[in-house]
Design an enzyme around this catalytic site. Structure first.
Site, PDB file in Angstrom:
ATOM      1  N   GLU A 268       0.956  -0.664   0.052  1.00 47.72           N
ATOM      2  CA  GLU A 268       0.473   0.282  -0.066  1.00 47.72           C
ATOM      3  C   GLU A 268       1.059   0.870   0.248  1.00 47.72           C
ATOM      4  OE1 GLU A 268      -1.417   3.110   2.373  1.00 47.72           O
ATOM      5  OE2 GLU A 268      -2.150   1.719   3.572  1.00 47.72           O
ATOM      6  N   CYS A 307      -2.557   8.429   4.129  1.00 47.56           N
ATOM      7  CA  CYS A 307      -2.535   6.891   2.821  1.00 47.56           C
ATOM      8  C   CYS A 307      -3.710   8.221   1.593  1.00 47.56           C
ATOM      9  CB  CYS A 307      -2.202   6.247   2.338  1.00 47.56           C
ATOM     10  SG  CYS A 307      -3.451   5.292   3.962  1.00 47.56           S
TER      11      CYS A 307
END
Length: 708
Positions: A268, A307
């Protein structure tokens, strides 16, 4: 120190000395990095130094993992749920350390209680959807031979390695727990390597996990410090879950040992997430205000260190000025300072070094965009904290009138910074959204369903998750930037190509899928689920007269026969009001696909129930549901049916709060055949059945226990 005059400086915290937990022991050491708190710049933690024996730690995890694999999915789920309760009772200690990272309590709620909530979510999903076994039958039984004596099915079993976590600094609690939960449910031990900046908070939670004694030893190991040669010691059964920059992910993904041993690598990474304001939205619409508030919230939550935060605001060209003005007013409400204060809405970045990186990235981004909100000379007064020693950074909004310029689509400023990008058509908006080359999250704010459809389908190939926000779902929406345990967290391309969470797919990622081929009886024995065609057991006791504890998979009943009459069909039509021509119209039925009148399908199900049900009270208490119904052959007047009912599987059910009568679920496979032995219908029946109390049930109240 530079602080606001109205904010007294709180006393300095004691120096924390977090340790690693490896091979069953807490291990410290001198000479590691000195960390400073993000608000006042004071020393807060000294990380351990020295070399870590990763080969020994991984070997220990693989060896100890055998105890975890011996537990069933339901055993693991109960432990995970108990752990969630245990950690929730200690959350205030985590919130206290959270403030040192620069995050407000509201920011910490997402990290701390959001992370603990993931444990509860996975515990519930596992109890509800997985069998009480150490393996997971996957998909349906495939018949591989004409005679039905050769069949196959996929099974999922735990990988016999260690799930290695390499986590980012921004979510020190959630980042660990959202990876731990599916790995633990799958039966795979975890080794956590948190980012150093906030490792002291991760360590505190890990210390409580170990102290709880709820997880088998070896289920969790923790490395506080540098990763060293960790990847050199991975083996084929291990896997890696990485959260961090795309550049680091790319380097680790091609590590020689990872490649040589085909170690699964889930990443990720960077994500230039976009939010699109629909063309149909007007400034007076609720969606306009929703867009502005969501953009401001995503910019300032965790000081923009998420994020999933919105980096690119894609706005109709004619609304750019209106959005800028409204966003300026919204951001003016954001107070900056010491997150321990109740009047502060946004804290600091995680460290002074991170603040400097954000400044540098912003300067690069200004080559392609103009600052329209914030910037040099526009700093607001701090409400506590230190401007020089702390890591504060005011929100900044830029505008790029040439939205195809590369800067906003290439450079992620990991702080409270977003860029407005004007567009003219929906195709333009989609094109801009895709310029991010793969994102974790995107959103479209519009009340026009056709517009929402075009945006979602246009952006879907380059996103892991898409939110459509409007007046109807705003009250319950968790927002653009909130990953949920039930849904995918990951994204293609630049976002890393990974897939975390996503409900049980997160568990599946930690398991090996194997195809098993055998005869039906052997496959039934292996999977502990009845396979059609397998041998069955019949005795003089009706299956419905057995308790859950007495019923065995394969227990079966072959009923008496029943001949279907015209009266059956007419009476059923009159009772239900179903006068479909194929049942009651002689001429219409003769001209239809069956060439004759046929019985209602639901009559067959009802007649079958009359054949196999035992009418006396208990131990079967209720019909719990019916699944997988298929009608395969028509049944007409004069045809004769009979039913075989076989125990397919047993599903233990825990007592819920307030319940005192233990019950569980038995799934029965039903097959209705005609006088020629041909299958006319097949389905599964779920029944609620009494069971005996066991060690997993809560104790009875004293009065009830005495009566029992």
């Amino acid at each position: 120190m530079t602080v606001s005059s109205s904010a007294p400086v709180p006393p300095a915290p004691g120096l924390l000395r977090p340790e690693s937990y490896l091979c069953g022991h807490w291990q410290g050491g001198e000479g590691g990095e000195l960390l400073r708190d993000a608000v006042y710049g004071r020393p807060v933690a000294a990380l351990p130094g020295g070399r870590v024996d990763f080969a020994a730690a991984l070997a220990y995890g693989r060896d100890q993992g055998a105890a975890l694999r011996r537990l069933t999915f339901h055993d693991r789920a109960r432990r995970l749920r108990a752990l969630g309760t245990y950690l929730m009772e200690r959350k205030e200690a985590y919130y206290a350390l959270n403030l040192l990272t620069g995050a407000t309590r509201r920011d910490g709620w997402v990290d701390i209680e959001g992370g603990i909530g993931t444990l509860f979510s996975y515990a519930s999903m596992a109890r509800r959807e997985l069998p009480d076994e150490r393996f997971w039958p996957d998909g349906k039984v495939e018949v591989l031979g004409r005679g039905g004596t050769f069949v196959g099915r996929h099974l999922l079993v735990p990988r016999e390695g260690v799930a290695v976590q390499i986590n980012a600094f921004n979510f020190p609690v959630w980042g660990m727990l959202e990876k731990l939960a599916p790995a633990f449910i799958a039966g795979m031990p975890t080794l956590v390597k948190p980012a150093p900046q906030t490792a002291y908070l991760t360590e505190r939670v890990a210390r409580d996990i170990v102290a709880s004694g709820l997880l088998p030893e070896g289920s969790l190991q923790l490395v506080v410090g540098e990763p060293g040669d960790l990847l050199d010691h991975l083996e084929e059964q291990d896997l890696v879950a990485f959260t961090g920059s795309a550049a680091t992910a790319a380097r680790l993904r091609v590590h020689p040992n990872v490649v040589a041993r085909s170690v699964p690598f889930n990443a990720e990474a960077d994500s230039l997430n976009a939010s699109v304001l629909g063309l149909t939205v007007r400034p007076e619409d609720p969606e306009f205000a929703l867009y502005v508030r969501e953009l401001a919230r995503e910019m300032t939550g965790k000081a923009g260190q998420k994020c999933t935060a919105i980096r690119r605001a894609i706005v109709p060209r004619g609304l750019v000025e209106a959005v800028t003005d409204a966003l300026r007013a919204e951001l003016d409400k954001v107070t900056l300072g010491d997150p321990a204060r109740d009047d502060v809405r946004m804290g600091a970045l995680v460290s002074a070094a991170q603040r400097d990186r954000v400044r540098e990235s912003l300067e690069r981004l200004r080559q392609d965009a103009e600052v329209v909100i914030g910037g040099e000379g526009q700093e607001r007064e701090l409400r506590g904290g230190d401007r020089e020693q702390g890591a504060f950074f005011d929100p900044v909004v830029l505008r790029c009138d040439d939205p195809l310029r590369s800067g906003p689509h290439e450079l992620e400023v990991f702080g409270p910074v977003a860029t407005l990008l004007p567009y003219d058509t929906l195709d333009d908006a989609v094109r801009l959204g895709k310029r991010g080359r793969g994102s974790l999250a995107g959103s479209a704010v519009t009340y026009d369903r056709a517009e929402a459809t075009d945006l979602v389908l246009g952006l879907a190939s380059t996103h892991g998750r898409l939110l459509v926000l409007n007046r109807d779902d705003a009250k319950e929406s968790t927002g653009h930037g909130s990953p949920l345990p039930q849904l995918l967290h990951g994204g293609p391309g630049r976002a890393g190509g990974g897939a975390e969470l996503g409900g049980l797919s997160g568990v599946r990622h930690h398991m090996n899928r194997v195809a098993v081929q055998a005869d039906p009886t052997t496959l039934s024995a292996i999977t502990r689920e009845h396979v059609p065609g397998a041998q069955v057991q019949e005795d003089t006791v009706h299956p419905f007269r057995k308790t859950f504890d007495e019923i065995k998979v394969g227990d079966s009943l072959l009923t008496h026969r029943r001949t279907v009459t015209e009266a059956d069909i007419v009476n059923f039509a009159g009772l239900t009001g179903d006068h479909f021509y194929a049942h009651v119209d002689e001429i219409g039925a003769r001209e239809g696909i069956f060439g004759r009148r046929v019985a209602h399908g639901y009559f067959l199900i009802s007649a079958a129930a009359g054949q196999f049900v035992s009418p006396a009270p208990g131990p079967v208490l209720a019909n719990y549901g019916l699944e997988n119904l298929r009608f395969t052959e028509p049944v007409g007047i004069g045809d004769t049916i009979r039913t075989r009912l076989t125990c397919k599987r047993r599903i233990r059910k825990d007592l819920r709060p307030g319940e005192v009568r233990p019950t569980s679920v038995v799934e029965w496979h039903a097959e209705i055949t005609n006088q020629h032995g041909g299958l006319v219908a097949t389905y599964d029946v779920l029944t609620l059945v009494e069971r005996a109390r066991d060690g997993f049930d809560p104790p009875l109240p004293e009065a009830e226990a005495a009566e029992a």
